[in-house]
Design a protein around this motif. Structure first.
Motif, PDB file in Angstrom:
ATOM      1  N   ASP A  97     -19.687 -28.457  14.605  1.00  0.00           N
ATOM      2  CA  ASP A  97     -20.886 -28.488  13.766  1.00  0.00           C
ATOM      3  C   ASP A  97     -21.081 -27.214  12.959  1.00  0.00           C
ATOM      4  O   ASP A  97     -22.086 -27.055  12.296  1.00  0.00           O
ATOM      5  N   GLY A  98     -20.133 -26.264  13.060  1.00  0.00           N
ATOM      6  CA  GLY A  98     -20.242 -25.034  12.286  1.00  0.00           C
ATOM      7  C   GLY A  98     -21.157 -23.992  12.888  1.00  0.00           C
ATOM      8  O   GLY A  98     -21.503 -23.025  12.230  1.00  0.00           O
ATOM      9  N   VAL A  99     -21.557 -24.180  14.175  1.00  0.00           N
ATOM     10  CA  VAL A  99     -22.400 -23.209  14.855  1.00  0.00           C
ATOM     11  C   VAL A  99     -21.732 -22.830  16.169  1.00  0.00           C
ATOM     12  O   VAL A  99     -21.302 -23.702  16.932  1.00  0.00           O
ATOM     13  N   LEU A 100     -21.659 -21.527  16.419  1.00  0.00           N
ATOM     14  CA  LEU A 100     -21.072 -21.046  17.666  1.00  0.00           C
ATOM     15  C   LEU A 100     -22.047 -21.246  18.821  1.00  0.00           C
ATOM     16  O   LEU A 100     -23.246 -20.990  18.681  1.00  0.00           O
ATOM     17  N   ASP A 101     -21.538 -21.715  19.953  1.00  0.00           N
ATOM     18  CA  ASP A 101     -22.354 -21.929  21.145  1.00  0.00           C
ATOM     19  C   ASP A 101     -21.805 -21.064  22.271  1.00  0.00           C
ATOM     20  O   ASP A 101     -20.584 -21.019  22.487  1.00  0.00           O
ATOM     21  N   LEU A 102     -22.674 -20.386  23.001  1.00  0.00           N
ATOM     22  CA  LEU A 102     -22.270 -19.590  24.142  1.00  0.00           C
ATOM     23  C   LEU A 102     -21.529 -20.472  25.131  1.00  0.00           C
ATOM     24  O   LEU A 102     -22.027 -21.533  25.513  1.00  0.00           O
ATOM     25  N   ASN A 103     -20.314 -20.080  25.501  1.00  0.00           N
ATOM     26  CA  ASN A 103     -19.468 -20.852  26.414  1.00  0.00           C
ATOM     27  C   ASN A 103     -19.162 -22.248  25.880  1.00  0.00           C
ATOM     28  O   ASN A 103     -18.898 -23.170  26.657  1.00  0.00           O
ATOM     29  N   GLY A 104     -19.201 -22.416  24.568  1.00  0.00           N
ATOM     30  CA  GLY A 104     -18.965 -23.725  23.948  1.00  0.00           C
ATOM     31  C   GLY A 104     -17.506 -24.131  23.984  1.00  0.00           C
ATOM     32  O   GLY A 104     -16.624 -23.387  24.423  1.00  0.00           O
ATOM     33  N   ALA A 105     -17.256 -25.324  23.503  1.00  0.00           N
ATOM     34  CA  ALA A 105     -15.905 -25.878  23.474  1.00  0.00           C
ATOM     35  C   ALA A 105     -15.037 -25.123  22.466  1.00  0.00           C
ATOM     36  O   ALA A 105     -15.544 -24.424  21.578  1.00  0.00           O
ATOM     37  N   ASN A 106     -13.731 -25.277  22.612  1.00  0.00           N
ATOM     38  CA  ASN A 106     -12.798 -24.700  21.651  1.00  0.00           C
ATOM     39  C   ASN A 106     -13.026 -25.303  20.276  1.00  0.00           C
ATOM     40  O   ASN A 106     -13.461 -26.455  20.157  1.00  0.00           O
ATOM     41  N   ILE A 107     -12.704 -24.535  19.241  1.00  0.00           N
ATOM     42  CA  ILE A 107     -12.820 -25.007  17.867  1.00  0.00           C
ATOM     43  C   ILE A 107     -11.464 -25.567  17.465  1.00  0.00           C
ATOM     44  O   ILE A 107     -10.468 -24.851  17.474  1.00  0.00           O
ATOM     45  N   ALA A 108     -11.414 -26.833  17.147  1.00  0.00           N
ATOM     46  CA  ALA A 108     -10.154 -27.493  16.797  1.00  0.00           C
ATOM     47  C   ALA A 108      -9.727 -27.130  15.374  1.00  0.00           C
ATOM     48  O   ALA A 108     -10.559 -27.094  14.461  1.00  0.00           O
ATOM     49  N   THR A 109      -8.452 -26.846  15.208  1.00  0.00           N
ATOM     50  CA  THR A 109      -7.887 -26.582  13.891  1.00  0.00           C
ATOM     51  C   THR A 109      -6.516 -27.217  13.815  1.00  0.00           C
ATOM     52  O   THR A 109      -5.951 -27.629  14.814  1.00  0.00           O
ATOM     53  N   THR A 110      -5.997 -27.265  12.616  1.00  0.00           N
ATOM     54  CA  THR A 110      -4.602 -27.634  12.429  1.00  0.00           C
ATOM     55  C   THR A 110      -3.835 -26.356  12.117  1.00  0.00           C
ATOM     56  O   THR A 110      -4.427 -25.338  11.764  1.00  0.00           O
ATOM     57  N   ALA A 111      -2.529 -26.394  12.235  1.00  0.00           N
ATOM     58  CA  ALA A 111      -1.721 -25.203  11.965  1.00  0.00           C
ATOM     59  C   ALA A 111      -1.954 -24.736  10.536  1.00  0.00           C
ATOM     60  O   ALA A 111      -2.043 -25.552   9.604  1.00  0.00           O
ATOM     61  N   GLY A 112      -2.063 -23.451  10.345  1.00  0.00           N
ATOM     62  CA  GLY A 112      -2.257 -22.904   9.011  1.00  0.00           C
ATOM     63  C   GLY A 112      -2.784 -21.491   9.070  1.00  0.00           C
ATOM     64  O   GLY A 112      -2.887 -20.882  10.135  1.00  0.00           O
ATOM     65  N   ILE A 113      -3.132 -20.972   7.904  1.00  0.00           N
ATOM     66  CA  ILE A 113      -3.700 -19.634   7.761  1.00  0.00           C
ATOM     67  C   ILE A 113      -5.147 -19.818   7.334  1.00  0.00           C
ATOM     68  O   ILE A 113      -5.426 -20.538   6.367  1.00  0.00           O
ATOM     69  N   TYR A 114      -6.051 -19.163   8.033  1.00  0.00           N
ATOM     70  CA  TYR A 114      -7.472 -19.347   7.764  1.00  0.00           C
ATOM     71  C   TYR A 114      -8.178 -18.014   7.574  1.00  0.00           C
ATOM     72  O   TYR A 114      -7.814 -17.013   8.183  1.00  0.00           O
ATOM     73  N   ILE A 115      -9.215 -18.037   6.757  1.00  0.00           N
ATOM     74  CA  ILE A 115     -10.185 -16.963   6.706  1.00  0.00           C
ATOM     75  C   ILE A 115     -11.395 -17.482   7.467  1.00  0.00           C
ATOM     76  O   ILE A 115     -11.929 -18.557   7.146  1.00  0.00           O
ATOM     77  N   VAL A 116     -11.785 -16.746   8.493  1.00  0.00           N
ATOM     78  CA  VAL A 116     -12.909 -17.136   9.328  1.00  0.00           C
ATOM     79  C   VAL A 116     -14.090 -16.254   8.955  1.00  0.00           C
ATOM     80  O   VAL A 116     -13.980 -15.026   8.948  1.00  0.00           O
ATOM     81  N   THR A 117     -15.216 -16.874   8.641  1.00  0.00           N
ATOM     82  CA  THR A 117     -16.436 -16.153   8.307  1.00  0.00           C
ATOM     83  C   THR A 117     -17.496 -16.507   9.337  1.00  0.00           C
ATOM     84  O   THR A 117     -17.712 -17.690   9.623  1.00  0.00           O
ATOM     85  N   VAL A 118     -18.133 -15.474   9.910  1.00  0.00           N
ATOM     86  CA  VAL A 118     -19.151 -15.681  10.936  1.00  0.00           C
ATOM     87  C   VAL A 118     -20.432 -14.975  10.518  1.00  0.00           C
ATOM     88  O   VAL A 118     -20.402 -13.819  10.097  1.00  0.00           O
ATOM     89  N   ASN A 119     -21.539 -15.668  10.617  1.00  0.00           N
ATOM     90  CA  ASN A 119     -22.859 -15.089  10.393  1.00  0.00           C
ATOM     91  C   ASN A 119     -23.453 -14.840  11.773  1.00  0.00           C
ATOM     92  O   ASN A 119     -23.808 -15.785  12.481  1.00  0.00           O
ATOM     93  N   LEU A 120     -23.547 -13.578  12.169  1.00  0.00           N
ATOM     94  CA  LEU A 120     -24.033 -13.254  13.511  1.00  0.00           C
ATOM     95  C   LEU A 120     -25.537 -13.425  13.661  1.00  0.00           C
ATOM     96  O   LEU A 120     -26.044 -13.426  14.775  1.00  0.00           O
ATOM     97  N   LYS A 121     -26.256 -13.592  12.567  1.00  0.00           N
ATOM     98  CA  LYS A 121     -27.705 -13.809  12.664  1.00  0.00           C
ATOM     99  C   LYS A 121     -28.020 -15.223  13.144  1.00  0.00           C
ATOM    100  O   LYS A 121     -28.862 -15.420  14.010  1.00  0.00           O
ATOM    101  N   ASP A 122     -27.330 -16.212  12.556  1.00  0.00           N
ATOM    102  CA  ASP A 122     -27.611 -17.604  12.980  1.00  0.00           C
ATOM    103  C   ASP A 122     -26.429 -18.247  13.697  1.00  0.00           C
ATOM    104  O   ASP A 122     -26.476 -19.425  14.027  1.00  0.00           O
ATOM    105  N   LEU A 123     -25.368 -17.463  13.944  1.00  0.00           N
ATOM    106  CA  LEU A 123     -24.163 -17.905  14.654  1.00  0.00           C
ATOM    107  C   LEU A 123     -23.415 -19.038  13.954  1.00  0.00           C
ATOM    108  O   LEU A 123     -22.646 -19.760  14.571  1.00  0.00           O
ATOM    109  N   SER A 124     -23.623 -19.153  12.660  1.00  0.00           N
ATOM    110  CA  SER A 124     -22.861 -20.154  11.909  1.00  0.00           C
ATOM    111  C   SER A 124     -21.488 -19.569  11.574  1.00  0.00           C
ATOM    112  O   SER A 124     -21.303 -18.355  11.547  1.00  0.00           O
ATOM    113  N   TYR A 125     -20.523 -20.460  11.354  1.00  0.00           N
ATOM    114  CA  TYR A 125     -19.185 -20.013  11.000  1.00  0.00           C
ATOM    115  C   TYR A 125     -18.554 -21.018  10.048  1.00  0.00           C
ATOM    116  O   TYR A 125     -18.981 -22.170   9.960  1.00  0.00           O
TER     117      TYR A 125
END
Length: 132
Positions: free
Chosen positions: A1-29
């Motif tokens: 859902d684009g929001v980090l959860d404490l002790n949450g499930a793994n984030i599924a991806t496919t093989a590739g190169i990614y830029i990961v952006t995280v907003n630590l105020k609302d924990l969105s990514y």
């Protein structure tokens, strides 16, 4: 859902190169898949691949992903090329020593020193670089 959860499930991806952006105020990514991470290879840096390439970073002050910066890289007297993903499949040189990059172009000469190099792919038909 684009929001980090404490002790949450793994984030599924496919093989590739990614830029990961995280907003630590609302924990969105967000995950943005990209095709290239640019680097420098050559006798001026890593003996043509004996060690990993010096990696450029995306310029986050720009609205798109077409400006890349390599700050304070120490180069030796020698030559280098700019390549994608530590691989020779996509590499750029400079045939006219004029700051315009050509696919599979000539090696770029360097004089020993510490430099900041900027790649500009905003015009995909005429990519450029500057060395300061």
């Amino acid at each position: 859902d684009g929001v980090l959860d404490l002790n949450g499930a793994n984030i599924a991806t496919t093989a590739g190169i990614y830029i990961v952006t995280v907003n630590l105020k609302d924990l969105s990514y967000s995950l943005e898949e990209i095709t290239s991470v640019w680097g420098i290879v050559g006798s001026a840096y890593n003996n043509w691949g004996a060690t990993p390439d010096a990696q450029f970073s995306r310029d986050w002050s720009q609205p798109f992903d077409d400006i890349w910066i390599l700050k304070d890289v120490t180069l030796l007297d020698g030559e280098y090329k700019i390549r994608s993903n530590n691989d020779w499949g996509t590499n750029y040189g400079d045939d006219g020593a004029d700051g315009t990059l050509e696919l599979n172009g000539a090696n770029i000469a360097s004089v020993a020193g510490t430099y900041t190099i900027v790649l500009d792919f905003s015009d995909p038909n005429n990519p450029t670089y500057t060395v300061n």
